[in-house]
Design an enzyme around this catalytic site. Structure first.
Site, PDB file in Angstrom:
ATOM      1  N   GLU A   1     -18.229 -33.811  23.262  1.00 42.96           N
ATOM      2  CA  GLU A   1     -16.842 -34.248  23.313  1.00 42.96           C
ATOM      3  C   GLU A   1     -16.273 -34.502  21.921  1.00 42.96           C
ATOM      4  OE1 GLU A   1     -16.605 -37.779  25.670  1.00 42.96           O
ATOM      5  OE2 GLU A   1     -18.004 -38.867  24.415  1.00 42.96           O
TER       6      GLU A   1
ATOM      7  N   CYS B   1     -12.771 -37.954  16.284  1.00 42.76           N
ATOM      8  CA  CYS B   1     -14.159 -38.364  16.434  1.00 42.76           C
ATOM      9  C   CYS B   1     -14.948 -37.148  16.890  1.00 42.76           C
ATOM     10  CB  CYS B   1     -14.227 -39.489  17.467  1.00 42.76           C
ATOM     11  SG  CYS B   1     -15.901 -40.010  17.838  1.00 42.76           S
TER      12      CYS B   1
ATOM     13  N   CYS C   1     -29.201 -36.572  21.888  1.00 39.91           N
ATOM     14  CA  CYS C   1     -29.657 -37.248  20.662  1.00 39.91           C
ATOM     15  C   CYS C   1     -31.079 -37.743  20.881  1.00 39.91           C
ATOM     16  CB  CYS C   1     -28.745 -38.428  20.332  1.00 39.91           C
ATOM     17  SG  CYS C   1     -29.235 -39.291  18.822  1.00 39.91           S
TER      18      CYS C   1
ATOM     19  N   CYS D   1     -31.127 -44.705  21.594  1.00 40.91           N
ATOM     20  CA  CYS D   1     -30.792 -46.128  21.550  1.00 40.91           C
ATOM     21  C   CYS D   1     -30.634 -46.651  22.972  1.00 40.91           C
ATOM     22  CB  CYS D   1     -29.518 -46.354  20.744  1.00 40.91           C
ATOM     23  SG  CYS D   1     -29.687 -45.830  19.038  1.00 40.91           S
TER      24      CYS D   1
ATOM     25  N   CYS E   1     -27.076 -46.410  24.692  1.00 40.69           N
ATOM     26  CA  CYS E   1     -26.272 -45.196  24.506  1.00 40.69           C
ATOM     27  C   CYS E   1     -26.645 -44.132  25.522  1.00 40.69           C
ATOM     28  CB  CYS E   1     -26.474 -44.660  23.086  1.00 40.69           C
ATOM     29  SG  CYS E   1     -25.618 -43.104  22.795  1.00 40.69           S
TER      30      CYS E   1
ATOM     31  N   GLY F   1     -24.595 -37.546  19.110  1.00 40.43           N
ATOM     32  CA  GLY F   1     -25.611 -37.087  18.162  1.00 40.43           C
ATOM     33  C   GLY F   1     -25.734 -37.917  16.910  1.00 40.43           C
ATOM     34  N   GLU F   2     -26.843 -37.706  16.234  1.00 40.57           N
ATOM     35  CA  GLU F   2     -27.119 -38.407  14.971  1.00 40.57           C
ATOM     36  C   GLU F   2     -26.894 -37.395  13.839  1.00 40.57           C
ATOM     37  OE1 GLU F   2     -27.854 -41.463  13.536  1.00 40.57           O
ATOM     38  OE2 GLU F   2     -27.780 -40.124  11.816  1.00 40.57           O
TER      39      GLU F   2
ATOM     40  N   SER G   1     -21.434 -41.706  10.557  1.00 38.99           N
ATOM     41  CA  SER G   1     -22.040 -42.872  11.202  1.00 38.99           C
ATOM     42  C   SER G   1     -23.498 -42.555  11.489  1.00 38.99           C
ATOM     43  CB  SER G   1     -21.299 -43.171  12.509  1.00 38.99           C
ATOM     44  OG  SER G   1     -21.949 -44.217  13.210  1.00 38.99           O
TER      45      SER G   1
ATOM     46  N   SER H   1     -25.044 -48.073  12.118  1.00 36.70           N
ATOM     47  CA  SER H   1     -25.151 -48.735  13.416  1.00 36.70           C
ATOM     48  C   SER H   1     -26.273 -49.746  13.348  1.00 36.70           C
ATOM     49  CB  SER H   1     -25.431 -47.679  14.492  1.00 36.70           C
ATOM     50  OG  SER H   1     -24.322 -46.833  14.609  1.00 36.70           O
TER      51      SER H   1
ATOM     52  N   CYS I   1     -17.132 -44.523  23.554  1.00 35.94           N
ATOM     53  CA  CYS I   1     -18.344 -44.163  22.804  1.00 35.94           C
ATOM     54  C   CYS I   1     -19.529 -43.886  23.717  1.00 35.94           C
ATOM     55  CB  CYS I   1     -18.804 -45.345  21.944  1.00 35.94           C
ATOM     56  SG  CYS I   1     -17.812 -45.684  20.535  1.00 35.94           S
TER      57      CYS I   1
END
Ligand code: SAH
Ligand code: SF4
Length: 389
Positions: free
Chosen positions: A93, A106, A113, A117, A120, A172-173, A204, A226, A350
């Protein structure tokens, strides 16, 4: 037939090299790049100042294509969200958030990912794959020119730019998809492409320490980290990567980053989880960590009310608690904002929806899931705006 080269995958140097292969001079690459990234062109015939022979060559060997749009929703307040197909049942997205003096996009950097976490839903999906440069920059390319089309604003440098800020806070990271992310960042900053200010492009990260150092050398932009927890025991449970790069190392990496960063602070993101990380004692511990620890870090805090998703087993801290938490940080002299989830008719929060739809099912089924999701959480679920307190 050989596969067509997607020109969205190429950074400025690669585009010059590519034009060289076609027997063209470097300035042609610059022209081509402007057509692509400043005019949003995808049709070589529209590139009227390129020789017909070059256009013909390009038509034969190249294409300009971003991921296909699966869905496109605009909320009543202008927030617009696209769900993009990145193949094999994966969707990511992209969300546009208009504000008074800026427009923020964004964007996502991976399908799924691996960091996983606790809070998430992207992480809950597991890791599917890294996005390519074309899929990352394609989000900005698609959104900028789609927004202009909607508003009737002409493409090109004369038309009013819609996207002034980019945050890599979608799925994603970014630092675990380093090279494509950096290439996309370079295009965002390039004057012959989007010409965005380094200060207005934010990566981020959940804290991939070595890659933070690498980013500071290769493409320093604004940094958000984060953090989500005030001590290692807590963070180990929320952000599993902490076991590899614990808080002391993370703080030291933030300090090092700031030597090269375009801004003189790091933004710490902190997801507010009821009864987990939101007590006065946690706030105090955070202050000690970032202000009085061995590696104090000039920073701002951005408190994110947790966006719940099914089976998370977690709850959002109530507003009073979030405000009290923010006040403790502010009383210690730390600029603190609360990201406010506002009532909305689309779902753009998010780490939620894409996690729900991003699976290996077909588009139809995904859309069905999305409708169910919206029904379940209602319209007060979605839009995220930063409001200074
Ligand atoms: N992987 C990167 C960037 C994408 S996540 C990172 O973790 O920083 C962007 C932000 O959304 C992160 O701060 C993340 O912790 C937060 N986030 C993820 N899931 C969330 C949820 N369910 N509710 C609120 N914030 C969430
Ligand atoms: Fe990955 Fe960021 Fe979600 Fe953690 S919060 S699982 S790092 S996308």
């Amino acid at each position: 037939m050989t596969e067509l080269t997607n020109l969205l995958d190429l950074d400025p140097a690669q585009l010059i090299a590519y034009c060289g292969e076609l027997g063209e001079k470097p300035f042609r690459a610059k022209q081509l790049q402007r057509w692509i990234h400043q005019f949003g062109a995808s049709d070589f015939d529209s590139m009227t100042d390129l020789a017909k022979s070059l256009r013909d060559k390009l038509k034969l060997h190249a294409r300009i294509s971003a991921p296909a749009v699966i869905s496109d929703h605009t909320s009543s307040d202008g927030t617009r969200k696209w769900l993009l197909d990145v193949g094999q049942g994966n969707a990511v997205e992209t969300v546009f958030i208009p504000e008074e003096n800026r427009g923020t996009l964004c964007i996502s950097t991976q399908a799924g990912c691996a960091v996983n976490c606790r809070f998430c839903s992207t992480g809950k999906q597991g890791f599917n794959r890294n996005l390519t440069v074309g899929e990352i920059i394609g989000q900005l390319w698609m959104a900028e020119f789609e927004l202009r089309r909607t508003k009737g604003i002409e493409p090109g440098p004369k038309g009013e730019r819609q996207i002034t800020n980019v945050v890599m806070m979608g799925m994603g990271e970014p630092l675990l998809n380093f090279e494509p992310t950096v290439t996309a960042l370079k295009l965002m900053l390039d004057d012959n492409a989007y010409g965005l200010s380094r200060r207005r492009v934010t990566v981020s990260t959940s804290g991939v320490v070595p890659m933070m150092d690498k980013l500071s050398q290769e493409c320093p932009v604004a940094l958000a980290v984060s953090v989500h927890a005030s001590n290692d025991a807590l963070r180990d449970g929320l952000v599993p990567l902490n076991k590899k790069y614990p808080l002391a190392e993370l703080m030291a990496a933030c300090r090092r980053y700031l030597e090269f960063a375009p801004r003189d602070f790091v933004t710490f993101e902190y997801c507010m989880l009821d009864g987990v990380n939101d007590t006065d004692a946690h706030a105090q511990e955070l202050i000690n960590l970032v202000m009085h620890g061995p590696e104090p870090v000039p920073c701002k805090f951005n408190l994110i009310p947790f966006n719940p998703f099914p089976e998370s087993g977690l709850k959002r801290s109530n507003n009073g608690r979030i405000k009290a938490f923010a006040q403790i940080l502010m009383d210690a002299g730390i600029v603190t904002t609360i990201r406010k989830t506002r009532g909305d008719d689309i779902d753009a929060a998010c780490g939620q929806l894409a996690g729900e739809v991003q699976d290996r099912t077909r588009v139809q089924e995904r859309m069905q899931k999305m409708a169910e999701y919206q029904q379940k959480f209602g319209k007060n679920f979605g839009r995220i705006v930063e409001v200074p307190r």
